[in-house]
Write a protein that holds these residues in place. Structure first.
Motif, mmCIF file in Angstrom:
data_model
loop_
_atom_site.group_PDB
_atom_site.id
_atom_site.type_symbol
_atom_site.label_atom_id
_atom_site.label_comp_id
_atom_site.label_asym_id
_atom_site.label_seq_id
_atom_site.Cartn_x
_atom_site.Cartn_y
_atom_site.Cartn_z
ATOM 1 N N ALA B 292 0.834 -1.200 0.000
ATOM 2 C CA ALA B 292 0.000 0.000 0.000
ATOM 3 C C ALA B 292 0.867 1.248 0.000
ATOM 4 C CB ALA B 292 -0.928 -0.006 1.215
ATOM 5 N N TYR B 293 1.833 1.306 0.911
ATOM 6 C CA TYR B 293 2.648 2.523 0.979
ATOM 7 C C TYR B 293 3.594 2.619 -0.205
ATOM 8 C CZ TYR B 293 0.742 4.039 5.352
ATOM 9 O OH TYR B 293 -0.112 4.518 6.297
ATOM 10 N N SER B 294 4.038 1.471 -0.730
ATOM 11 C CA SER B 294 4.870 1.567 -1.922
ATOM 12 C C SER B 294 4.046 2.132 -3.068
ATOM 13 C CB SER B 294 5.434 0.199 -2.284
ATOM 14 O OG SER B 294 4.480 -0.541 -2.998
ATOM 15 N N SER B 295 2.755 1.828 -3.057
ATOM 16 C CA SER B 295 1.885 2.372 -4.090
ATOM 17 C C SER B 295 1.795 3.892 -3.976
ATOM 18 C CB SER B 295 0.515 1.731 -3.938
ATOM 19 O OG SER B 295 -0.316 2.110 -4.968
ATOM 20 N N LEU B 296 1.691 4.366 -2.728
ATOM 21 C CA LEU B 296 1.691 5.821 -2.506
ATOM 22 C C LEU B 296 2.971 6.432 -3.073
ATOM 23 C CD1 LEU B 296 0.627 8.418 -1.120
ATOM 24 C CD2 LEU B 296 1.762 7.652 0.953
ATOM 25 N N ALA B 297 4.096 5.774 -2.786
ATOM 26 C CA ALA B 297 5.373 6.292 -3.262
ATOM 27 C C ALA B 297 5.412 6.319 -4.783
ATOM 28 C CB ALA B 297 6.509 5.427 -2.721
ATOM 29 N N GLN B 298 4.974 5.226 -5.393
ATOM 30 C CA GLN B 298 5.025 5.147 -6.858
ATOM 31 C C GLN B 298 4.113 6.181 -7.499
ATOM 32 O OE1 GLN B 298 6.916 3.214 -9.011
ATOM 33 N NE2 GLN B 298 8.101 2.947 -7.138
ATOM 34 N N MET B 299 2.944 6.424 -6.889
ATOM 35 C CA MET B 299 2.064 7.445 -7.456
ATOM 36 C C MET B 299 2.722 8.808 -7.363
ATOM 37 S SD MET B 299 -0.272 5.796 -8.767
ATOM 38 C CE MET B 299 -1.086 7.214 -9.466
#
Lengths: 493, 487
Positions: B292-299
């Motif tokens: 989830a947080y890696s997704s935030l980072a990637q966005m």
């Protein structure tokens, strides 16, 4: 010798059809044996509403040019005819949803009063004279007062009837007093002549006119349940037979707005600088009060009542915009709104009949899985109320916002957007109960009256029809807007 | 072609809802529709002229004329790639759901197909109102997919997700009304763009929440944790890309002026999200939390690429959108598979799964390596282009981005080692089997796409905004390109 005016029977045919049906249904109360009374009177009333629908459609088709008939007391125009189409459709659906009501007493009278109320509303949609306006308003209100209290098995029926009678009479009194002041100032009862008199004699700032206009608007605000004149709405809806509450929230509101626009556009264009602001304020009040009050309700009918207040606010936004797109917006808005209201109350009625008591939000837990047609219907109506896409409720709000923005009121658009956001809380609260909760209630109670109760086919047909209108009005915007545009074309926007 | 891409899954959804089919028929119909959708997309790509930057396969039907609103759909090259990513990831998610055996199949698969139609419609819509309709329509299935089939905390997660999203999208609706009425049309191919900061912010609010952009990510951890894994894959892989697409199509292109003005603010938020997301991901106790947080980072990284307002950055952002969609798909689905085997996603109780499970180990390792942008991978290409693009806005942004990529390696490696290596976790029993054929059927195609893109990232980067002079046209006024750049 008094000259009798020429009577345009064709223009009157929608109301007359229902009036005749009301008489037949009333006779049925005496002449038809008790066993068949309900089936007979319901069928006759349904046929009456369908007949009125067809007659109104014919009047719409054959009246491209607006005209007043019967000495200027009625307008034969597309504005009134389209409103009559909506009202007659709502009435027909109300008959379908009413048929499963369990009460055995006064069934024939129930349908007779429903038809008579419909006739009064149809008459009011055409009324273009202060006298006929008051006559028609009282005509349908009297029927509704009785209908609210007719179900002797409901505990709060008398409260509902009395409250509606008293506040409704206040509203009527305001309307009558306002009409008298306007008559006093202009010397005429006809809406078009009032408008001319105000323009020619420069009466727009005349104290009598301003006071009279304000009082008329207050009277109509009572009927449309606009805040702060809405206090009767939740109690009355809660205590009335549920199909009647649905009919009232759809039809009474519709006719009140149709009349309000007719009066304001025909007679009080000169005072637009006053009433646009007043109505914008009422709109904001309705949006705020309706939505905030709905947040804390537990009873589904009370939620729907406050939601109807907030929807009155949305429609009023378009009225206050005082432009042709606003007129179109209101007529369009009324179509999915009427379907959603009647449909939502129908689902509540179905649940109420299963439980045998008032329906709270928690009583709907898991209902969507239990009864997919009703559950999906309720879901669609809630999304429609919330202005979600794929329902006509979205387009209606979009038009109302556009009208307000065209008037230059971007702040009103923002208020509307915020109100929509707030409203999602309680609309989605109902959806959450329907599908996200298990049929075992929050307190561990099993779902009462589970299994398969006798299916109420007529109610399901009504719900399906409401779904069709709600979703269909999203995809078929153009034909409906064309109807509304032609209708609005008969008023001097 | 374009409208068929929307109508096919929509029709399949309606068929599943309305026809009284049994489980097998529903599942078969859903899979068939998903595969047919991919085939339809491939047919579209073959007929598509990728050298053009203008709209193609445009289809229009009147809706309501008095406000100039129409059903207008069409594809730009970059939207074509996003549609492709959508249909592939959604098909994998549907296959995962079939494998996992979701309850109430008629409702479930109907909603998944409806969601697919809505997302494709977002990428294809060329009318502002239709865009909004598709945007909101995504929320309806997601509400139920998370709320009905989610984990124990699903009610709160759904509520938060819906409230956040709707707060943003209603601001967008107000902005759309104003923008459309001002322009005299709601057709996005006819609008002239606007310099109004308020309108831009109305749109940006919706996109910033949906992406999500730091600090509007409050809904994200719960929603990604409580969703069924395949829905989390769709949320993080596909649905978030609609927001990035919005920033690109409506933010940068329609609101060039305001976008330039707030460029540094957006870059700062994106960079903050990139660093914060990476750091928090490293500290998360469970697989879904890390993802989830890696997704935030990637966005954050993707938005950085868009708000570099530079052609290289935009190309990188489009590539990275596709990459991240596919990676989210792989990783969330693998996380779901691991969770089903071990009964938990808690990293402290996992470990040692590589022993005796070579296929699981290989797929997770390949997915993780691509996720951490190992040189030679497609993500490396995307990130490199983004960082090179943002360099023109200031070297500091590139430095922050480079640091964050190191952090990405940290959390990705931690995830891999926590699942595969270390000592054997207490939740890992010997009965936890290696990947089987049905699981490979939905994991391998996603990995294959990623590997294919690693071999040829230029498939997307050179074919997203047209070729030659075509290349600049839609962006020239925003990007302030010199005439020399547009031969």
């Amino acid at each position: 010798m008094i000259q009798t005016p020429h009577v345009d029977w064709f223009a009157l045919s929608p109301s007359l059809a229902l009036l005749g049906v009301a008489a037949i249904a009333l006779l049925a109360a005496v002449l038809v044996p008790a066993g068949r009374r309900k089936a007979f009177s319901a069928t006759v009333t349904f046929v009456g509403f369908v007949g009125a629908f067809v007659a109104a459609a014919l009047v719409y088709g054959l009246s491209p040019d607006a005209a007043t008939v019967i000495s200027g007391s009625l307008a034969r125009d597309r504005w009134g005819a389209l409103a009559q189409i909506i009202l007659a459709g709502a009435g027909a659906l109300a008959v379908l949803t009413s048929y499963g009501e369990k009460t055995k007493e006064h069934v024939a009278e129930y349908y007779a009063l429903l038809a008579a109320a419909g006739a009064g509303m149809l008459f009011l949609a055409q009324a273009s004279n202060l006298m006929t306006i008051f006559l028609a308003l009282e005509w349908f209100s009297l029927c509704l007062y009785v209908l609210c209290a007719i179900d002797i098995e409901r505990k709060s029926r008398l409260e509902a009837g009395m409250k509606y009678l008293i506040t409704g009479s206040f509203g009527s009194a305001f309307l009558l007093f306002g009409s008298a002041l306007i008559y006093g100032a202009t010397g005429t009862l006809r809406l078009d002549l009032i408008g001319r008199a105000i323009a020619e004699r420069g009466l727009s700032d005349d104290p009598l006119i301003v006071t009279g206009l304000a009082m008329m608007l207050v009277g109509l605000a009572f009927k449309a349940s606009l805040a702060p004149f809405h206090q009767w709405t939740p109690d009355v809806y809660q205590g009335s037979p549920t199909p009647i509450a649905g009919f009232m929230s759809a039809a009474t509101k519709a006719v009140a707005f149709v009349l309000m626009i007719r009066v304001l556009q025909t007679s009080f264009q000169e005072d637009a600088h006053l009433w646009t602001v007043l109505l914008a304020v009422l709109s904001v009040a309705s949006l705020v009060i309706g939505n905030l009050a709905a947040l804390v309700q537990k009873d589904v009918k009370r939620i729907l009542a406050y939601s109807s207040v907030s929807h009155a606010g949305f429609m009023l936004m378009a009225v206050a915009a005082n432009n042709a797109i606003g007129g179109r917006a209101v007529l369009y808005y009324l179509i999915p709104y009427a379907a959603m209201s009647i449909g939502a109350f129908a689902v509540v009625a179905a649940r109420e009949r299963e439980l045998g008591r008032d329906v709270s939000v928690e009583d709907l837990a898991g209902y969507g899985w239990e009864r997919p047609v009703l559950g999906v219907g309720m879901w669609i109506f809630m999304l429609g109320f919330a202005g979600f896409p794929l329902t006509g409720g979205f387009i209606g709000k979009f038009y109302a916002f556009t009208a307000a923005y065209r008037h230059g009121w971007i702040w009103l658009v923002i208020v509307g957007a915020v109100a929509t956001a707030v409203s999602l809380y309680y609309y989605l609260g109902i959806v959450r109960q329907l599908f996200l909760r298990s049929p075992v209630g929050a307190a561990g109670r099993p779902l009462e009256a589970g299994g398969s109760p006798p299916r109420d086919a007529l109610l399901q047909i009504a719900v399906l029809a409401c779904i069709a209108v709600t979703v269909g009005s999203f995809f078929g915007v153009q034909p409906l807007i064309d109807l509304a545009r032609n209708a609005a074309g008969s008023l001097p926007f | 072609m374009t409208s068929a891409l929307i109508l096919l899954p929509l029709g399949a959804a309606l068929a599943i809802w309305l026809a009284p089919l049994d489980r097998l028929a529903v599942v078969g119909l859903a899979l068939a529709a998903a595969v047919a959708e991919i085939a339809l997309w491939i047919a579209t790509v073959i007929r598509f002229d990728l050298d053009k930057s203008s709209i193609q396969f445009s289809q229009q039907a009147s809706w309501f004329k008095d406000l100039h609103v129409s059903f207008h759909v069409g594809l730009y090259s970059y939207s074509l790639w996003l549609v492709g990513m959508t249909v592939i990831v959604m098909a994998a998610a549907i296959a995962y759901a079939v494998w996992a055996g979701r309850e109430r199949p008629r409702a479930y698969f109907g909603l998944m197909l409806f969601l697919m139609a809505a997302v494709v419609a977002v990428f294809e819509a060329q009318d502002l109102l239709l865009f909004y309709v598709a945007w909101e329509a995504m929320l309806i299935p997601l509400y139920f997919l998370v709320g009905v089939w989610g984990g124990p905390g699903r009610a709160a997660a759904t509520y938060k997700f819906v409230v956040y999203t709707i707060a943003g999208s209603l601001l967008m609706l107000a902005a759309i009304v104003v923008y459309g009425v001002q322009q005299g049309t709601f057709d996005m191919t006819l609008t002239k763009g606007s310099g109004s900061m308020w309108l831009f912010l109305g749109f940006a609010a919706a996109f910033a929440i949906k992406a999500p952009l730091f600090p509007f990510h409050g809904w994200l951890p719960q929603a990604y944790r409580e969703s069924p894994p395949e829905v989390a894959a769709v949320l993080s892989g596909v649905v978030s890309k609609t927001a990035a697409y919005g920033f690109l199509r409506l933010g940068v292109i329609e609101f060039g002026g305001p976008s330039q003005d707030v460029r540094n603010v957006v870059l700062a938020l994106a960079a903050a999200g990139l660093v914060y997301g990476s750091l928090v991901a490293f500290r998360q106790p469970d697989l879904r939390g890390i993802l989830a947080y890696s997704s935030l980072a990637q966005m954050g990284l993707i938005v950085m690429g868009i708000y570099a307002i530079d052609l290289g950055g935009l190309n990188g952002a489009v590539l990275q959108m596709v990459n991240h969609g596919l990676i989210s798909g792989v990783m969330f689905l693998l996380a779901g598979i691991v969770e089903r085997r071990a009964g938990t996603g808690d990293v402290a109780r996992l470990g040692g799964m590589a022993r005796g499970r070579p296929i699981l180990a290989t797929t997770l390792l390949v997915g993780g390596m691509i996720a951490l942008a190992v040189p030679g991978s497609t993500t490396f290409a995307g990130e490199f282009l983004i960082l090179a693009g943002v360099f023109s806005s200031g070297w500091g942004w590139t430095a922050v981005g480079a640091v964050a990529i190191v952090l990405a390696a940290m959390y990705a490696l931690r995830l891999i080692s926590a699942v595969l290596h270390d000592r054997k976790g207490e939740a890992v029993t010997d009965s936890a089997r290696d990947l089987r054929l049905p699981e490979l059927a939905f994991v391998l195609p996603l990995l294959a796409c990623l590997i294919a893109l690693s071999v040829w990232p230029a498939a997307i980067t050179s074919h997203s905004f047209g070729k030659g002079s075509e290349r600049c046209r839609p962006l020239a006024n925003v990007l302030k390109l010199t005439p020399g750049d547009c031969p």
